[in-house]
Design a protein around this motif. Sequence first.
Motif, PDB file in Angstrom:
ATOM      1  N   LEU A 358       0.854  -1.179   0.000  1.00  0.00           N
ATOM      2  CA  LEU A 358       0.000   0.000   0.000  1.00  0.00           C
ATOM      3  C   LEU A 358       0.894   1.234   0.000  1.00  0.00           C
ATOM      4  N   VAL A 359       0.893   1.961  -1.118  1.00  0.00           N
ATOM      5  CA  VAL A 359       1.865   3.044  -1.293  1.00  0.00           C
ATOM      6  C   VAL A 359       1.233   4.436  -1.317  1.00  0.00           C
ATOM      7  N   ASP A 360      -0.106   4.492  -1.358  1.00  0.00           N
ATOM      8  CA  ASP A 360      -0.742   5.809  -1.438  1.00  0.00           C
ATOM      9  C   ASP A 360      -2.120   5.740  -0.789  1.00  0.00           C
ATOM     10  N   GLU A 361      -2.421   6.707   0.069  1.00  0.00           N
ATOM     11  CA  GLU A 361      -3.737   6.809   0.694  1.00  0.00           C
ATOM     12  C   GLU A 361      -4.205   8.250   0.603  1.00  0.00           C
ATOM     13  N   LYS A 362      -5.390   8.457   0.042  1.00  0.00           N
ATOM     14  CA  LYS A 362      -5.954   9.807   0.008  1.00  0.00           C
ATOM     15  C   LYS A 362      -7.377   9.753   0.557  1.00  0.00           C
ATOM     16  N   ALA A 363      -7.606  10.456   1.663  1.00  0.00           N
ATOM     17  CA  ALA A 363      -8.942  10.556   2.247  1.00  0.00           C
ATOM     18  C   ALA A 363      -9.668  11.749   1.637  1.00  0.00           C
ATOM     19  N   MET A 364     -10.951  11.573   1.294  1.00  0.00           N
ATOM     20  CA  MET A 364     -11.697  12.657   0.644  1.00  0.00           C
ATOM     21  C   MET A 364     -13.178  12.638   1.033  1.00  0.00           C
ATOM     22  N   GLY A 365     -13.434  12.478   2.348  1.00  0.00           N
ATOM     23  CA  GLY A 365     -14.804  12.377   2.820  1.00  0.00           C
ATOM     24  C   GLY A 365     -15.655  13.588   2.523  1.00  0.00           C
ATOM     25  N   CYS A 366     -15.084  14.790   2.602  1.00  0.00           N
ATOM     26  CA  CYS A 366     -15.899  15.986   2.346  1.00  0.00           C
ATOM     27  C   CYS A 366     -16.359  16.036   0.892  1.00  0.00           C
ATOM     28  N   HIS A 367     -15.611  15.418  -0.002  1.00  0.00           N
ATOM     29  CA  HIS A 367     -16.017  15.351  -1.411  1.00  0.00           C
ATOM     30  C   HIS A 367     -17.252  14.460  -1.579  1.00  0.00           C
ATOM     31  N   TYR A 368     -17.312  13.398  -0.754  1.00  0.00           N
ATOM     32  CA  TYR A 368     -18.496  12.531  -0.846  1.00  0.00           C
ATOM     33  C   TYR A 368     -19.713  13.210  -0.235  1.00  0.00           C
ATOM     34  N   TRP A 399     -35.361   6.261  -0.309  1.00  0.00           N
ATOM     35  CA  TRP A 399     -34.127   6.687  -0.972  1.00  0.00           C
ATOM     36  C   TRP A 399     -33.702   8.083  -0.541  1.00  0.00           C
ATOM     37  N   THR A 400     -34.642   8.954  -0.271  1.00  0.00           N
ATOM     38  CA  THR A 400     -34.280  10.261   0.277  1.00  0.00           C
ATOM     39  C   THR A 400     -33.586  10.078   1.621  1.00  0.00           C
ATOM     40  N   PHE A 401     -34.126   9.185   2.439  1.00  0.00           N
ATOM     41  CA  PHE A 401     -33.520   8.901   3.745  1.00  0.00           C
ATOM     42  C   PHE A 401     -32.128   8.301   3.566  1.00  0.00           C
ATOM     43  N   TYR A 402     -31.974   7.364   2.645  1.00  0.00           N
ATOM     44  CA  TYR A 402     -30.667   6.729   2.387  1.00  0.00           C
ATOM     45  C   TYR A 402     -29.623   7.754   1.960  1.00  0.00           C
ATOM     46  N   LEU A 403     -29.963   8.636   1.043  1.00  0.00           N
ATOM     47  CA  LEU A 403     -29.001   9.630   0.574  1.00  0.00           C
ATOM     48  C   LEU A 403     -28.658  10.618   1.681  1.00  0.00           C
ATOM     49  N   ALA A 404     -29.657  11.028   2.472  1.00  0.00           N
ATOM     50  CA  ALA A 404     -29.399  11.954   3.576  1.00  0.00           C
ATOM     51  C   ALA A 404     -28.613  11.273   4.692  1.00  0.00           C
ATOM     52  N   TYR A 405     -28.943  10.031   4.993  1.00  0.00           N
ATOM     53  CA  TYR A 405     -28.255   9.227   6.012  1.00  0.00           C
ATOM     54  C   TYR A 405     -26.778   9.084   5.648  1.00  0.00           C
ATOM     55  N   SER A 406     -26.513   8.846   4.362  1.00  0.00           N
ATOM     56  CA  SER A 406     -25.125   8.711   3.904  1.00  0.00           C
ATOM     57  C   SER A 406     -24.401  10.045   3.988  1.00  0.00           C
ATOM     58  N   GLU A 407     -25.044  11.114   3.540  1.00  0.00           N
ATOM     59  CA  GLU A 407     -24.429  12.442   3.610  1.00  0.00           C
ATOM     60  C   GLU A 407     -24.104  12.807   5.049  1.00  0.00           C
ATOM     61  N   ALA A 408     -25.022  12.512   5.964  1.00  0.00           N
ATOM     62  CA  ALA A 408     -24.788  12.806   7.381  1.00  0.00           C
ATOM     63  C   ALA A 408     -23.579  12.040   7.898  1.00  0.00           C
ATOM     64  N   GLY A 409     -23.408  10.792   7.439  1.00  0.00           N
ATOM     65  CA  GLY A 409     -22.256  10.007   7.849  1.00  0.00           C
ATOM     66  C   GLY A 409     -20.940  10.661   7.461  1.00  0.00           C
ATOM     67  N   PHE A 410     -20.867  11.203   6.260  1.00  0.00           N
ATOM     68  CA  PHE A 410     -19.636  11.863   5.819  1.00  0.00           C
ATOM     69  C   PHE A 410     -19.471  13.235   6.462  1.00  0.00           C
ATOM     70  N   ARG A 411     -20.558  13.966   6.636  1.00  0.00           N
ATOM     71  CA  ARG A 411     -20.453  15.282   7.260  1.00  0.00           C
ATOM     72  C   ARG A 411     -19.996  15.175   8.712  1.00  0.00           C
ATOM     73  N   SER A 412     -20.416  14.122   9.387  1.00  0.00           N
ATOM     74  CA  SER A 412     -20.069  13.947  10.788  1.00  0.00           C
ATOM     75  C   SER A 412     -18.663  13.389  10.982  1.00  0.00           C
ATOM     76  N   GLY A 413     -18.066  12.838   9.906  1.00  0.00           N
ATOM     77  CA  GLY A 413     -16.780  12.174  10.032  1.00  0.00           C
ATOM     78  C   GLY A 413     -16.896  10.717  10.417  1.00  0.00           C
ATOM     79  N   TYR A 414     -18.117  10.220  10.588  1.00  0.00           N
ATOM     80  CA  TYR A 414     -18.316   8.809  10.909  1.00  0.00           C
ATOM     81  C   TYR A 414     -17.899   7.938   9.720  1.00  0.00           C
TER      82      TYR A 414
END
Length: 428
Positions: A358-368, A399-414
């Motif tokens: 493993l030679v490269d790691e890039k985190a990009m949660g805010c992009h998601y 699906w609205t709940f799924y997309l919002a639930y996922s967005e909340a996960g990335f916004r929170s850093g979870y």
Amino acid sequence: MTTDHRLPYSPADIHVDPRAWPDVAHRPTSRLRALAAGRLFAAATRRLPISVEYPDGRLGGAASDAVLPRMIVRDPESLFHRLGTSGLIGFGEAYMAGDWTTDDLVGVLTPFAERVAELVPAPLQRLRSLVLPGHPDDEQNTVANTRSNIARHYDLSNELFGAFLDETLSYSSAYFGSDSAAETADWSMLADAQRAKIDRLLDQAGVGEGTRLLEIGTGWGELCLRAAARGAHVRSLTLSSEQRELALERVAAAGFADRVSVDLLDYRLVDGEYDAIVSVEMLEAVGREFWPAYFRTLDRVLVPGGRAAVQVITMPHARMLASEGTYTWVHKYIFPGGQLPSIEALREVTTAHTGLDLVDEKAMGCHYARTLRLWRERFVRSDAVIADLGFDSVFRRMWTFYLAYSEAGFRSGYLDVYQLGFTKPPVP
């Protein structure tokens, strides 16, 4: 403030067909569990920066003079019965049924995601496997089961995904170039950000003229197209017949049919040798017990000196271990059989089971987080189009709940998402 579509609303607006949605239509009854759930819910929400409004005018949630996201409980009895019987699965089903609503779904869900490890007292968390539903055996990601798991999500309808994805039909995190750009990006920037994400992965894997590229997880073909445009020869694997059909149409229309093949094949069964491998957000569907098999496959078919690029959603290692074996709302309604890894677990698996470095790691949660917000806003605006495709009001709320639930996960850093670069050492 981001507002949810058609809210506030009357519960009569939601028709729950018991044949299509048996567990949403049927409200469980367990007075003892409902009583306990109500008390836990009240205690938990008092610690969250949200307000809770009940039908009788009572207010719950945090005591604050600030304007907080509103959780509007329409049917507290039903909500608590669902929570007491099936935990967070019941929380999502209660939203689908209209037991609760909000005019800021991400705003309500983000504090839950930030404090998910603290909402239920530790002694009760240890009883989770005894009182909550477990994973169905037929959702284990064996070779026999995986195709049906994939079909339940990706074969819903190409037209459904087309209603909220950009022109590239990319269903994974975009890359906006910088974290600050991701914070303010709008819809007009999404397609180029998806291309930038793909190009970064192709660069990471060293894809160019004559490269023999294996793609694990085709999507709707955008990565195939961009790799073929570089002169690569691409073999792409998918288990979604609908995705394969459209991907092949796009490949043929672009004039790359001689450079790209798309096979309906489980990754474990692939043969051949490849100079490069790219896999975008497919590992999440593999299941923890099969992570070694996934990475051994990469190691087996990658030539010495070859490179691989993997984009993957991750969660904190402690939460991954604590939630292992938990059957969630996302498993039941969105991604059966899935499991998010931690970055630590991926390092351990590749070290223990492969010769890959493993030679490269890039985190990009805010992009998601931004990608999901743009998808969700478009999904909501496309409500009538999606209804005309035959998807009922419960599905659209799900699906609205799924997309919002996922967005909340990335916004929170979870949640986070990584682009990982691997190399296979050359033969000495």
